[in-house]
Write a protein that holds these residues in place. Structure first.
Motif, PDB file in Angstrom:
ATOM      1  N   ARG A  48       1.120  -1.441  -0.203  1.00  0.00           N
ATOM      2  CA  ARG A  48      -0.367   0.275   0.094  1.00  0.00           C
ATOM      3  C   ARG A  48       0.597   1.008  -0.305  1.00  0.00           C
ATOM      4  NH1 ARG A  48      -1.053   2.699   4.269  1.00  0.00           N
ATOM      5  NH2 ARG A  48      -0.651   1.355   5.979  1.00  0.00           N
ATOM      6  N   ILE A  49       1.919   1.104   1.071  1.00  0.00           N
ATOM      7  CA  ILE A  49       2.590   2.861   1.229  1.00  0.00           C
ATOM      8  C   ILE A  49       3.253   2.867  -0.378  1.00  0.00           C
ATOM      9  CG2 ILE A  49       4.372   3.036   2.155  1.00  0.00           C
ATOM     10  CD1 ILE A  49       3.413   1.967   5.317  1.00  0.00           C
ATOM     11  N   ALA A  50       3.941   2.044  -0.631  1.00  0.00           N
ATOM     12  CA  ALA A  50       4.637   1.426  -1.780  1.00  0.00           C
ATOM     13  C   ALA A  50       3.961   2.391  -3.207  1.00  0.00           C
ATOM     14  CB  ALA A  50       5.438   0.086  -2.604  1.00  0.00           C
ATOM     15  N   LEU A  51       2.754   1.846  -3.955  1.00  0.00           N
ATOM     16  CA  LEU A  51       2.008   2.136  -4.338  1.00  0.00           C
ATOM     17  C   LEU A  51       1.660   3.162  -4.210  1.00  0.00           C
ATOM     18  CD1 LEU A  51       0.455   1.027  -6.724  1.00  0.00           C
ATOM     19  CD2 LEU A  51      -2.149   1.110  -5.565  1.00  0.00           C
ATOM     20  N   GLY A  52       0.860   4.279  -2.800  1.00  0.00           N
ATOM     21  CA  GLY A  52       1.132   4.880  -2.865  1.00  0.00           C
ATOM     22  C   GLY A  52       2.434   6.243  -3.244  1.00  0.00           C
ATOM     23  N   ALA A  53       3.246   5.613  -2.954  1.00  0.00           N
ATOM     24  CA  ALA A  53       4.727   6.373  -3.252  1.00  0.00           C
ATOM     25  C   ALA A  53       4.853   6.525  -4.706  1.00  0.00           C
ATOM     26  CB  ALA A  53       6.172   5.822  -2.568  1.00  0.00           C
ATOM     27  N   VAL A  54       4.806   6.204  -5.477  1.00  0.00           N
ATOM     28  CA  VAL A  54       4.833   5.471  -6.727  1.00  0.00           C
ATOM     29  C   VAL A  54       4.056   6.340  -7.462  1.00  0.00           C
ATOM     30  CG1 VAL A  54       3.696   4.526  -8.964  1.00  0.00           C
ATOM     31  CG2 VAL A  54       5.742   3.196  -7.084  1.00  0.00           C
ATOM     32  N   PHE A  55       2.758   6.956  -7.272  1.00  0.00           N
ATOM     33  CA  PHE A  55       1.779   7.616  -7.716  1.00  0.00           C
ATOM     34  C   PHE A  55       2.080   8.964  -6.999  1.00  0.00           C
ATOM     35  CE2 PHE A  55      -0.334   4.210  -9.259  1.00  0.00           C
ATOM     36  CZ  PHE A  55      -1.084   4.646  -9.794  1.00  0.00           C
ATOM     37  N   VAL A  56       2.689   9.169  -5.656  1.00  0.00           N
ATOM     38  CA  VAL A  56       3.166  10.591  -5.657  1.00  0.00           C
ATOM     39  C   VAL A  56       4.094  10.686  -6.193  1.00  0.00           C
ATOM     40  CG1 VAL A  56       4.347  11.728  -3.931  1.00  0.00           C
ATOM     41  CG2 VAL A  56       2.010  10.463  -2.776  1.00  0.00           C
ATOM     42  N   VAL A  57       5.347  10.288  -6.185  1.00  0.00           N
ATOM     43  CA  VAL A  57       6.628  11.370  -7.583  1.00  0.00           C
ATOM     44  C   VAL A  57       5.733  10.648  -8.700  1.00  0.00           C
ATOM     45  CG1 VAL A  57       8.827   9.764  -8.411  1.00  0.00           C
ATOM     46  CG2 VAL A  57       7.694   9.878  -5.787  1.00  0.00           C
ATOM     47  N   PHE A  58       4.729   9.925  -9.149  1.00  0.00           N
ATOM     48  CA  PHE A  58       4.724  10.362 -10.504  1.00  0.00           C
ATOM     49  C   PHE A  58       3.389  11.597 -10.903  1.00  0.00           C
ATOM     50  CE2 PHE A  58       6.941   6.486 -11.396  1.00  0.00           C
ATOM     51  CZ  PHE A  58       7.728   7.024 -12.473  1.00  0.00           C
ATOM     52  N   GLY A  59       2.453  11.577  -9.862  1.00  0.00           N
ATOM     53  CA  GLY A  59       1.871  12.550  -9.137  1.00  0.00           C
ATOM     54  C   GLY A  59       2.222  14.169  -9.443  1.00  0.00           C
ATOM     55  N   VAL A  60       3.207  14.374  -8.267  1.00  0.00           N
ATOM     56  CA  VAL A  60       4.140  15.838  -8.566  1.00  0.00           C
ATOM     57  C   VAL A  60       5.195  15.867  -9.496  1.00  0.00           C
ATOM     58  CG1 VAL A  60       5.850  16.411  -7.229  1.00  0.00           C
ATOM     59  CG2 VAL A  60       4.045  15.312  -5.643  1.00  0.00           C
ATOM     60  N   LEU A  61       5.290  15.102 -10.135  1.00  0.00           N
ATOM     61  CA  LEU A  61       5.983  15.644 -11.886  1.00  0.00           C
ATOM     62  C   LEU A  61       5.243  16.623 -12.690  1.00  0.00           C
ATOM     63  CD1 LEU A  61       8.038  12.932 -12.762  1.00  0.00           C
ATOM     64  CD2 LEU A  61       9.117  14.438 -12.069  1.00  0.00           C
ATOM     65  N   LYS A  62       3.619  15.968 -12.679  1.00  0.00           N
ATOM     66  CA  LYS A  62       2.838  16.785 -13.294  1.00  0.00           C
ATOM     67  C   LYS A  62       2.845  17.805 -12.864  1.00  0.00           C
ATOM     68  CE  LYS A  62       1.062  12.303 -15.226  1.00  0.00           C
ATOM     69  NZ  LYS A  62       1.732  11.104 -13.748  1.00  0.00           N
ATOM     70  N   PHE A  63       2.487  18.620 -12.274  1.00  0.00           N
ATOM     71  CA  PHE A  63       2.299  19.699 -11.131  1.00  0.00           C
ATOM     72  C   PHE A  63       3.607  21.261 -12.032  1.00  0.00           C
ATOM     73  CE2 PHE A  63       1.019  18.345  -7.570  1.00  0.00           C
ATOM     74  CZ  PHE A  63      -0.135  18.659  -7.232  1.00  0.00           C
ATOM     75  N   PHE A  64       4.724  20.251 -12.859  1.00  0.00           N
ATOM     76  CA  PHE A  64       5.785  20.587 -12.941  1.00  0.00           C
ATOM     77  C   PHE A  64       5.257  21.478 -14.761  1.00  0.00           C
ATOM     78  CE2 PHE A  64       7.277  19.968  -9.397  1.00  0.00           C
ATOM     79  CZ  PHE A  64       7.140  21.224  -8.386  1.00  0.00           C
ATOM     80  N   PRO A  65       5.538  21.565 -16.049  1.00  0.00           N
ATOM     81  CA  PRO A  65       4.951  21.547 -16.826  1.00  0.00           C
ATOM     82  C   PRO A  65       6.973  21.553 -17.940  1.00  0.00           C
ATOM     83  CG  PRO A  65       4.011  24.142 -16.107  1.00  0.00           C
ATOM     84  CD  PRO A  65       5.459  23.336 -15.070  1.00  0.00           C
ATOM     85  N   GLY A  66       6.568  19.908 -18.468  1.00  0.00           N
ATOM     86  CA  GLY A  66       7.368  19.801 -18.911  1.00  0.00           C
ATOM     87  C   GLY A  66       9.120  18.359 -18.163  1.00  0.00           C
ATOM     88  N   ALA A  67       8.169  18.289 -16.724  1.00  0.00           N
ATOM     89  CA  ALA A  67       8.810  17.851 -16.200  1.00  0.00           C
ATOM     90  C   ALA A  67       8.093  15.745 -16.483  1.00  0.00           C
ATOM     91  CB  ALA A  67       8.270  17.805 -14.514  1.00  0.00           C
TER      92      ALA A  67
END
Length: 175
Positions: A48-67
């Motif tokens: 559960r924690i690993a799955l959450g971490a994957v989504f946090v990392v890739f989700g946060v990237l999407k906040f920054f244009p071009g990242a």
């Protein structure tokens, strides 16, 4: 023939090989049972924690244009799913919010059910390119890098199903 040990107790001599094998098998069985108990207690929370971490990392990237290398695909997918109503940077922000909040909910464990519902929504978007843009996912020699990225999400979906089996409430009889 029995002998007397240094402690005054009868001693039969060295144990037969079969007896040593049984004792060793018993130790392995005990160790395996302890490992199983440990895994039953911690493997799904770890997943559960690993799955959450994957989504946090890739989700946060999407906040920054071009990242995020998926930016064009995310924007095109939102456009296809909403018939052109949502696209561009707004699509990226929506995706970032969904993925980040779902990931944080899974990591915290407090709102894990909400996180799983949000992941279900995210998985619709994640798998939509298979229907909308198959040409971008496959080349003559097999899946493109983008196609491989989408295909590996099958593992994330399976992980979410395992986590859901533990997190979701059901009737007491079903548990």
């Amino acid at each position: 023939m029995s002998t007397i040990s240094a402690h005054g107790l009868p001693h039969a001599g060295p144990r037969p090989a079969a007896s040593r094998r049984i004792a060793l098998a018993d130790r392995f069985a005990s160790a395996e049972a302890a490992l199983k108990a440990l895994l039953e207690r911690w493997s799904i929370p770890a997943l559960r924690i690993a799955l959450g971490a994957v989504f946090v990392v890739f989700g946060v990237l999407k906040f920054f244009p071009g990242a995020s290398p998926l930016e064009p695909l995310v924007q095109a997918t939102w456009g296809a799913l909403t018939f052109g109503l949502v696209g561009g940077q707004f699509a990226m922000i929506l995706t970032a919010v969904i993925e980040t909040v779902a990931g944080l909910a899974l990591i915290s464990g407090v709102f894990a059910r909400l996180g799983l519902v949000m992941l279900a929504v995210a998985f619709v978007g994640i798998l939509s390119p298979v229907v909308f843009f198959p040409g971008e996912l496959l080349a003559d020699a097999g899946p493109t890098l983008l196609g491989q990225y989408v295909a590996k999400n099958v593992v994330l979906i399976a992980a979410a199903l395992v986590v859901a089996s533990k997190v979701l409430r059901g009737s007491r009889a079903a548990r």
